[in-house]
Scaffold this active site. Sequence first.
Site, PDB file in Angstrom:
ATOM      1  N   SER A 183       0.826  -1.205   0.000  1.00 38.89           N
ATOM      2  CA  SER A 183       0.000   0.000   0.000  1.00 38.89           C
ATOM      3  C   SER A 183       0.866   1.264   0.000  1.00 38.89           C
ATOM      4  O   SER A 183       1.625   1.493  -0.936  1.00 38.89           O
ATOM      5  CB  SER A 183      -0.971  -0.050   1.188  1.00 38.89           C
ATOM      6  OG  SER A 183      -2.002   0.884   1.033  1.00 38.89           O
ATOM      7  N   ASP A 385      -8.166  -5.671  -5.914  1.00 40.92           N
ATOM      8  CA  ASP A 385      -7.964  -4.389  -5.241  1.00 40.92           C
ATOM      9  C   ASP A 385      -8.189  -3.232  -6.196  1.00 40.92           C
ATOM     10  O   ASP A 385      -7.677  -3.229  -7.316  1.00 40.92           O
ATOM     11  CB  ASP A 385      -6.546  -4.326  -4.678  1.00 40.92           C
ATOM     12  CG  ASP A 385      -6.270  -3.044  -3.915  1.00 40.92           C
ATOM     13  OD1 ASP A 385      -7.130  -2.642  -3.111  1.00 40.92           O
ATOM     14  OD2 ASP A 385      -5.201  -2.445  -4.116  1.00 40.92           O
ATOM     15  N   HIS A 442      -6.450  -6.298  -1.478  1.00 37.21           N
ATOM     16  CA  HIS A 442      -5.348  -5.413  -1.125  1.00 37.21           C
ATOM     17  C   HIS A 442      -4.261  -6.130  -0.323  1.00 37.21           C
ATOM     18  O   HIS A 442      -3.072  -5.904  -0.543  1.00 37.21           O
ATOM     19  CB  HIS A 442      -5.920  -4.243  -0.313  1.00 37.21           C
ATOM     20  CG  HIS A 442      -4.997  -3.087  -0.155  1.00 37.21           C
ATOM     21  ND1 HIS A 442      -4.587  -2.304  -1.209  1.00 37.21           N
ATOM     22  CD2 HIS A 442      -4.413  -2.558   0.955  1.00 37.21           C
ATOM     23  CE1 HIS A 442      -3.799  -1.342  -0.752  1.00 37.21           C
ATOM     24  NE2 HIS A 442      -3.665  -1.482   0.549  1.00 37.21           N
TER      25      HIS A 442
END
Length: 468
Positions: A183, A385, A442
């Site tokens: 991320s 994601d 994610h």
Amino acid sequence: MPQSANTESLHRRYLETRNGVEYNIFKREGAKSSLAYVEDSGICETTPGVTTYSGYLDADLNAKSTMHMWYWFFEARTAPSTAPLVLWLNGGPGCSSMIGLFQEHGPCHFVNGSTEPSLNEYSWNNVANMLYVDQPIGVGFSYGTDDATSTVTAAEYVWQFLQNFYAAFPTYESRDFALFTESYGGHYGPEFASYFESQNAAIAAGTVDGETINLIALGINNGWIDPELQYQAYPIFAYNNTYNQLITLRQYENYICNRTDTEECVPAYSGCTSLTGSNSACLSAGSTCASAVETPIENANNFNVYDVLEPRSDEDTDPSEQYATYLANATVISAIGAQSTYQECPTGPYAKIVATGDEARSFLEPLAEVVQSGVNVLIWAGDLDWICNWYGSQLVVNNLNYSDAAEFQAKALEEYTVDGVSGGQFKTAGNLNFLRVYEAGHEVPYYQPVVALQAFTQMLADGVLSST
């Protein structure tokens, strides 16, 4: 270089009790910092014979501030004396690495609604000595103050932590080292790796005193690396993803032709150039692109930004948040040596970093420098994601300037298999690897632990992805 017996004798090791918890303390000669830790807490990793350490880097930054950076170390389940040392950092900015530990690839996890953790057979400490760190300060179990207001300023604090860790546990000096993150780690990973390498050069030149970090690999899954490129990927993913089409062809063409490329998003980044653009210009660019591209698509559809197959209401329930409740238990807190209330993603550290325009800045250049230096790099993404989607990651790797760039760009994706079962698509050239992981959100290792462990293991071995 290894610590000499004479140097080691100048350091101090002693016991200290804080709020009823007895810590082992290691303090380097002449340093304003020390490492406090509890050994073998019996929490999370219960495999017989596997050593754990958890505690704090305590540092006096100045007369008015002290930093307490939380870490949790898990020895490798196999061949710990030779296995690499791997640092894991979650993103945010300002999210705890306990997310990765408990929800993704740590020694234990919560399954089937249980309120107690169980051993994770696909834990990354099967093959590596794993080190989870909460940074910046205020995140997770870390507390106190520091001056980290950006990705760049945060790098030094993590380097200082590693220097203390090496001094306290010299068996890991000169060991192969890897940094894995996700991320907002798309910012942390390239910059921290680049900083480590610059410090290594300074150590070799004799201008910095410290231990060399033998960086062999960098891994970033679903990373936010280059916002200008990745904002362009939002309409591409919204129209082309194979799970949940979010916009029509006409809307897609409007986004591509007008909102992203020519009129709004891309032009906004002209004033936010790499790391040199002003805070205000970068804040404006990020806000403009979010309003033009990201927010309208999200508002028009009911989906989880971390998993487009799920509704928005599931964003806080999958993966399970049971681990956070577990980490609020007084017995657990005492056992692991934590001294603060656990905060998964507090707003304070996030706001401090975002206020400097850091979120909108590109880390494509330091990433390219790391690749070019010969470090093995894996950029991978789960294809469920949205927020840091695989189309954006692919744009990033195809725009990296390194010696094998032409070969990499020319290659088509091929199937990535584990024991003959397809788990995604990949390509590799030189020391750069890209992997799209099927049916993963994610937090890739949560969704596809078998694929994730194979990719992780291959990066630590020879740095090249290959099907099995």
